[in-house]
Write a protein that holds these residues in place. Structure first.
Motif, PDB file in Angstrom:
ATOM      1  N   PRO A  57      66.635  85.950 -14.097  1.00 56.11           N
ATOM      2  CA  PRO A  57      66.571  86.452 -12.717  1.00 56.11           C
ATOM      3  C   PRO A  57      65.654  87.664 -12.633  1.00 56.11           C
ATOM      4  CG  PRO A  57      68.840  85.996 -13.347  1.00 56.11           C
ATOM      5  CD  PRO A  57      68.029  85.874 -14.598  1.00 56.11           C
ATOM      6  N   SER A  58      65.022  87.826 -11.501  1.00 53.99           N
ATOM      7  CA  SER A  58      64.075  88.921 -11.315  1.00 53.99           C
ATOM      8  C   SER A  58      64.791  90.269 -11.260  1.00 53.99           C
ATOM      9  CB  SER A  58      63.275  88.710 -10.028  1.00 53.99           C
ATOM     10  OG  SER A  58      62.421  89.795  -9.788  1.00 53.99           O
ATOM     11  N   ARG A  59      64.198  91.282 -11.897  1.00 56.85           N
ATOM     12  CA  ARG A  59      64.765  92.631 -11.872  1.00 56.85           C
ATOM     13  C   ARG A  59      64.006  93.559 -10.927  1.00 56.85           C
ATOM     14  NH1 ARG A  59      64.498  94.405 -17.966  1.00 56.85           N
ATOM     15  NH2 ARG A  59      62.387  93.661 -17.568  1.00 56.85           N
TER      16      ARG A  59
ATOM     17  N   VAL B 288      57.948  91.535  -2.587  1.00 61.27           N
ATOM     18  CA  VAL B 288      58.455  92.870  -2.250  1.00 61.27           C
ATOM     19  C   VAL B 288      59.194  93.464  -3.447  1.00 61.27           C
ATOM     20  CG1 VAL B 288      58.707  92.378   0.209  1.00 61.27           C
ATOM     21  CG2 VAL B 288      60.602  91.930  -1.326  1.00 61.27           C
ATOM     22  N   PRO B 289      59.072  94.763  -3.640  1.00 62.47           N
ATOM     23  CA  PRO B 289      59.849  95.403  -4.716  1.00 62.47           C
ATOM     24  C   PRO B 289      61.302  95.524  -4.316  1.00 62.47           C
ATOM     25  CG  PRO B 289      58.607  97.041  -3.485  1.00 62.47           C
ATOM     26  CD  PRO B 289      58.182  95.697  -2.950  1.00 62.47           C
ATOM     27  N   LYS B 290      62.166  95.399  -5.293  1.00 66.61           N
ATOM     28  CA  LYS B 290      63.590  95.571  -5.034  1.00 66.61           C
ATOM     29  C   LYS B 290      63.934  97.043  -5.022  1.00 66.61           C
ATOM     30  CE  LYS B 290      65.332  91.276  -7.018  1.00 66.61           C
ATOM     31  NZ  LYS B 290      66.298  90.683  -7.950  1.00 66.61           N
ATOM     32  N   LYS B 291      64.909  97.414  -4.247  1.00 64.03           N
ATOM     33  CA  LYS B 291      65.423  98.768  -4.240  1.00 64.03           C
ATOM     34  C   LYS B 291      66.879  98.697  -4.630  1.00 64.03           C
ATOM     35  CE  LYS B 291      65.955 102.929  -1.448  1.00 64.03           C
ATOM     36  NZ  LYS B 291      65.785 103.557  -0.123  1.00 64.03           N
ATOM     37  N   GLU B 292      67.153  99.186  -5.843  1.00 65.27           N
ATOM     38  CA  GLU B 292      68.513  99.132  -6.388  1.00 65.27           C
ATOM     39  C   GLU B 292      69.031  97.701  -6.400  1.00 65.27           C
ATOM     40  OE1 GLU B 292      70.833 101.821  -4.105  1.00 65.27           O
ATOM     41  OE2 GLU B 292      69.797 103.597  -4.806  1.00 65.27           O
ATOM     42  N   GLY B 293      68.119  96.780  -6.767  1.00 68.65           N
ATOM     43  CA  GLY B 293      68.510  95.388  -6.902  1.00 68.65           C
ATOM     44  C   GLY B 293      68.547  94.604  -5.620  1.00 68.65           C
ATOM     45  N   ILE B 294      68.191  95.240  -4.481  1.00 68.31           N
ATOM     46  CA  ILE B 294      68.233  94.555  -3.189  1.00 68.31           C
ATOM     47  C   ILE B 294      66.820  94.423  -2.651  1.00 68.31           C
ATOM     48  CG2 ILE B 294      69.125  94.639  -0.822  1.00 68.31           C
ATOM     49  CD1 ILE B 294      71.401  96.360  -1.878  1.00 68.31           C
ATOM     50  N   ALA B 295      66.463  93.248  -2.177  1.00 73.55           N
ATOM     51  CA  ALA B 295      65.115  93.021  -1.675  1.00 73.55           C
ATOM     52  C   ALA B 295      64.912  93.702  -0.334  1.00 73.55           C
ATOM     53  CB  ALA B 295      64.857  91.523  -1.519  1.00 73.55           C
ATOM     54  N   ARG B 296      63.676  94.205  -0.133  1.00 74.32           N
ATOM     55  CA  ARG B 296      63.333  94.807   1.147  1.00 74.32           C
ATOM     56  C   ARG B 296      63.211  93.690   2.182  1.00 74.32           C
ATOM     57  NH1 ARG B 296      57.982  96.999   2.590  1.00 74.32           N
ATOM     58  NH2 ARG B 296      57.345  96.152   0.603  1.00 74.32           N
ATOM     59  N   PRO B 297      63.760  93.836   3.394  1.00 78.58           N
ATOM     60  CA  PRO B 297      63.673  92.769   4.397  1.00 78.58           C
ATOM     61  C   PRO B 297      62.238  92.549   4.851  1.00 78.58           C
ATOM     62  CG  PRO B 297      64.564  94.769   5.365  1.00 78.58           C
ATOM     63  CD  PRO B 297      64.515  94.993   3.892  1.00 78.58           C
TER      64      PRO B 297
ATOM     65  N   SER C 137      59.618  82.266   4.218  1.00 77.21           N
ATOM     66  CA  SER C 137      59.357  82.558   5.635  1.00 77.21           C
ATOM     67  C   SER C 137      60.629  82.906   6.391  1.00 77.21           C
ATOM     68  CB  SER C 137      58.672  81.355   6.298  1.00 77.21           C
ATOM     69  OG  SER C 137      59.488  80.203   6.176  1.00 77.21           O
ATOM     70  N   THR C 138      61.780  82.488   5.851  1.00 74.27           N
ATOM     71  CA  THR C 138      63.060  82.812   6.490  1.00 74.27           C
ATOM     72  C   THR C 138      63.763  83.994   5.821  1.00 74.27           C
ATOM     73  OG1 THR C 138      64.160  81.143   5.109  1.00 74.27           O
ATOM     74  CG2 THR C 138      63.411  80.456   7.299  1.00 74.27           C
ATOM     75  N   GLY C 139      63.052  84.664   4.897  1.00 76.32           N
ATOM     76  CA  GLY C 139      63.592  85.868   4.278  1.00 76.32           C
ATOM     77  C   GLY C 139      64.502  85.647   3.099  1.00 76.32           C
ATOM     78  N   ILE C 140      64.533  84.426   2.533  1.00 78.51           N
ATOM     79  CA  ILE C 140      65.381  84.162   1.369  1.00 78.51           C
ATOM     80  C   ILE C 140      64.673  84.661   0.111  1.00 78.51           C
ATOM     81  CG2 ILE C 140      66.493  82.386  -0.033  1.00 78.51           C
ATOM     82  CD1 ILE C 140      66.684  80.681   2.491  1.00 78.51           C
ATOM     83  N   PRO C 141      65.318  85.540  -0.685  1.00 80.97           N
ATOM     84  CA  PRO C 141      64.667  86.067  -1.887  1.00 80.97           C
ATOM     85  C   PRO C 141      64.765  85.105  -3.066  1.00 80.97           C
ATOM     86  CG  PRO C 141      66.818  87.077  -1.620  1.00 80.97           C
ATOM     87  CD  PRO C 141      66.626  86.172  -0.424  1.00 80.97           C
ATOM     88  N   LEU C 142      63.653  84.909  -3.735  1.00 82.22           N
ATOM     89  CA  LEU C 142      63.591  84.089  -4.934  1.00 82.22           C
ATOM     90  C   LEU C 142      62.923  84.895  -6.043  1.00 82.22           C
ATOM     91  CD1 LEU C 142      62.321  80.743  -3.350  1.00 82.22           C
ATOM     92  CD2 LEU C 142      64.680  81.299  -3.975  1.00 82.22           C
TER      93      LEU C 142
END
Length: 356
Positions: free
Chosen positions: A165-167, A222-231, A174-179
Motif C-alpha cells: 500500500p502507498s505511504r 496527491v501527497p498524503k497528509k498523515e496517511g490521508i489523501a488530499r481531496p 475522477s470520483t476522488g477514490i484514492p488508489l
C-alpha cells in the motif's frame, strides 16, 4: 502485502513449502505427513544459499511450539557457516533433534536476519533481487488504456500483490477514490508488457515516468497528509475562482516573453549578487529559507536543488525604478521563495500594501 512467501526454485518451479515473514526474519514451517511442506529441505537450502549470496547475516533457531517460551539464545542451532548448504542442512537437522529420540523430524525454524528490512529480505528470499529497472522505452509502452484497465481492476476488488500500500502518495480517480500509484502502474505495466511487475522495475515520484503517465491518463497524484489523501478540488470551483482574474501587465509580459520582464530579471540577477546574498543569509541564520512563508527548500527538495527555489527581491528600490548605475546593498534584498516572489510582484502591480 501477505506475510506468506512464494518460493520459486532457480529454474522457476514453485516449492511446496510454507515460509512466511516474521518481525525477526523468516519462519519455515515444519514438514509432516506425505504432502505438508514436502519441499522443506529444498526450501531451507535455497533460503540459506540466497542469504549467503546477498551477504545477509542470519541465525537459525528452533521455533517449534513446545520451545517457543524458551529464551531465544537457548534454542539457537549451531552449524558450520563455511560448509556447503547441503552439509549445513544435515547439521541443522541433527541440532534440532538433539535430545530427542527422533532423528528425521524437520521442525519449524526461525531464521533471524538482524539489520535487514522486510522489503529487502522478501526480495532476496523470493529470488527477485536480480530484477533490474526497466528502461524508459519500455515504461512508455504503458498507454492510458492499460492504466484505465488497472484502475478498474482495483476498483472491482482486485489487487497487485507484489506492491505494498502507498505511504506517501495517492492516485485519485475522477470520483476522488484514492488508489496506490505503484499498484496502478504495476498492473498497467503487466498489461502492456506481459510481465510480472515488481517494485524494482520502476520508480514512483514527481518527475518519474510513472507519475507522468498516470496523470496523462486522468489520475490526480496527491501527497498524503498523515496517511490521508488530499481531496481533489472541483473543476467548477476552480473555474469560478479564476473567472474574474485579470492578468497584470507584468504577468502578460512574462507569458509573452516581453523584453521588459527579461530586463527585470537580468538586472535582478546581477552576476554574483544572489550568490553573495545567499551566503550572507546562511551565515546569519544557519540555513536558507523564505523570509515570508518560512519555506525551507533544502529540507523539502535537498541541498543541490533546494536553493534554486529562493530568489532575491529588491524591497527598498524596485528594479523598475532603478536608475543607471544603481548600487544595491545586501540589506536591500530579501530572500523569497518563487511563489511568494510572484505574489509580491502581483501585489505591487495592483497597488496593494506589502509588509514583511
Amino acid at each position: 502485502m501477505s506475510d506468506r512467501l512464494i518460493l520459486l526454485s532457480n529454474d522457476g518451479a514453485q516449492l511446496n513449502a510454507n515460509v512466511e515473514m516474521h518481525e525477526r526474519g523468516l519462519i519455515l514451517h515444519s514438514r509432516s505427513g506425505t504432502d505438508r511442506n514436502r519441499d522443506y529441505r529444498a526450501a531451507l537450502e535455497l533460503l540459506l544459499s540466497r542469504l549467503d549470496q546477498a551477504q545477509i547475516v542470519y541465525r537459525v533457531y528452533l521455533d517449534s511450539r513446545p520451545v517457543q517460551g524458551v529464551n531465544l539464545s537457548d534454542r539457537e542451532l549451531s552449524f558450520d557457516r563455511m560448509s556447503p548448504v547441503g552439509a549445513r542442512f544435515d547439521e541443522l537437522v541433527r541440532a534440532m533433534n538433539k535430545g530427542s529420540s527422533s532423528r528425521g523430524a524437520w521442525r519449524r525454524l526461525l531464521i533471524e536476519t538482524p539489520g535487514t528490512g522486510p522489503a529487502r529480505l522478501r526480495e532476496v528470499a523470493e529470488g527477485k533481487s536480480n530484477i533490474i529497472r526497466l528502461p524508459a522505452t519500455d515504461l512508455r509502452k504503458v498507454l492510458p488504456s492499460h492504466i484505465h484497465k488497472a484502475v478498474q481492476k482495483l476498483l472491482d476488488g482486485g489487487d497487485a500483490p507484489n506492491f505494498a500500500p502507498s505511504r506517501d502518495y495517492d492516485a485519485l480517480t475522477s470520483t476522488g477514490i484514492p488508489l496506490a500509484p505503484k499498484k496502478v502502474f504495476g498492473l498497467a505495466l503487466e498489461e502492456a508488457l506481459g510481465i510480472e511487475a515488481h517494485p524494482r522495475h520502476f520508480s514512483a515520484g514527481w518527475g518519474q515516468i510513472c507519475f507522468e503517465l498516470l496523470e496523462e491518463a486522468g489520475l490526480w497524484i496527491v501527497p498524503k497528509k498523515e496517511g490521508i489523501a488530499r481531496p481533489k478540488p472541483s473543476h467548477v470551483e476552480i473555474t469560478a475562482e479564476l473567472a474574474d482574474l485579470v492578468p497584470t501587465d507584468e504577468e502578460r509580459s512574462w507569458i509573452e516573453g516581453n523584453p521588459k520582464i527579461a530586463s527585470h530579471l537580468r538586472r535582478e540577477r546581477h552576476p554574483g549578487l544572489a550568490k553573495e546574498k545567499r551566503a550572507q543569509f546562511i551565515a546569519e541564520h544557519g540555513r536558507l529559507f523564505c523570509e515570508d512563508c518560512k519555506l525551507d527548500p533544502v529540507k523539502l527538495y535537498g541541498e543541490e536543488a533546494g536553493s534554486a527555489c529562493i530568489e532575491m527581491h529588491h524591497h527598498i528600490t524596485h528594479v523598475a525604478k532603478m536608475q543607471a548605475g544603481h548600487r544595491t546593498r545586501m540589506e536591500d534584498l530579501k530572500c523569497l521563495c518563487a511563489n511568494c516572489h510572484r505574489v509580491l510582484h502581483r501585489k505591487l502591480a495592483l497597488g496593494l500594501t506589502v509588509t514583511f
